[in-house]
Scaffold this motif. Structure first.
Motif, PDB file in Angstrom:
ATOM      1  N   UNK A  22       2.787   3.047 -12.890  1.00  0.00           N
ATOM      2  CA  UNK A  22       2.017   3.107 -11.782  1.00  0.00           C
ATOM      3  C   UNK A  22       0.777   4.007 -12.081  1.00  0.00           C
ATOM      4  N   UNK A  23      -0.477   3.712 -11.664  1.00  0.00           N
ATOM      5  CA  UNK A  23      -1.354   4.592 -11.545  1.00  0.00           C
ATOM      6  C   UNK A  23      -2.160   4.312 -10.291  1.00  0.00           C
ATOM      7  N   UNK A  24      -2.473   5.265  -9.505  1.00  0.00           N
ATOM      8  CA  UNK A  24      -3.040   5.081  -8.140  1.00  0.00           C
ATOM      9  C   UNK A  24      -3.864   6.127  -7.725  1.00  0.00           C
ATOM     10  N   UNK A  25      -4.939   5.933  -7.044  1.00  0.00           N
ATOM     11  CA  UNK A  25      -5.703   6.987  -6.412  1.00  0.00           C
ATOM     12  C   UNK A  25      -5.412   6.735  -4.952  1.00  0.00           C
ATOM     13  N   UNK A  26      -5.103   7.927  -4.122  1.00  0.00           N
ATOM     14  CA  UNK A  26      -5.000   7.958  -2.714  1.00  0.00           C
ATOM     15  C   UNK A  26      -6.134   8.684  -1.996  1.00  0.00           C
TER      16      UNK A  26
END
Length: 103
Positions: A22-26
């Motif tokens: 999982x790779x994310x920007x919040x």
């Protein structure tokens, strides 16, 4: 692993994280709204491997992170008064002599 990608005091906080597949920007954005604050939350994520076929697991994890982030944000935006000790009992509210255990 998390990295802060944007920080503007009182208006924006963003971070990028990776965890396994999982790779994310919040991003959290804050703006005045009447006597309160409007909070806008956004997240962009890519999911691979096993999690690519199990989005509910990823969503559950992201929701937990979101709730922890909001609690921390609340603490930062609403700090206790200077010198506040949550264990302090004002003398007027303290047990009277002989009415409780002696420590």
């Amino acid at each position: 692993t998390s990295t802060v990608t944007a920080y503007e005091p009182t208006s924006k906080y963003a971070y990028h994280f990776t965890s396994g597949e999982v790779e994310a920007t919040v991003t959290y954005e804050l703006e005045p709204l009447g006597s309160g604050t409007l909070l806008t939350f956004s997240m962009e994520a890519t999911v691979g491997g096993f999690f690519g076929v199990a989005p509910k697991i990823v969503l559950g994890r992201a929701t937990g992170e979101y709730e922890r982030d909001l609690e921390k944000l609340k603490e930062v935006l609403n700090p206790p008064p200077y010198g506040h000790d949550p264990g302090f009992t004002p003398q007027s509210e303290a047990p009277q002599q002989g009415s409780g255990p002696v420590i």
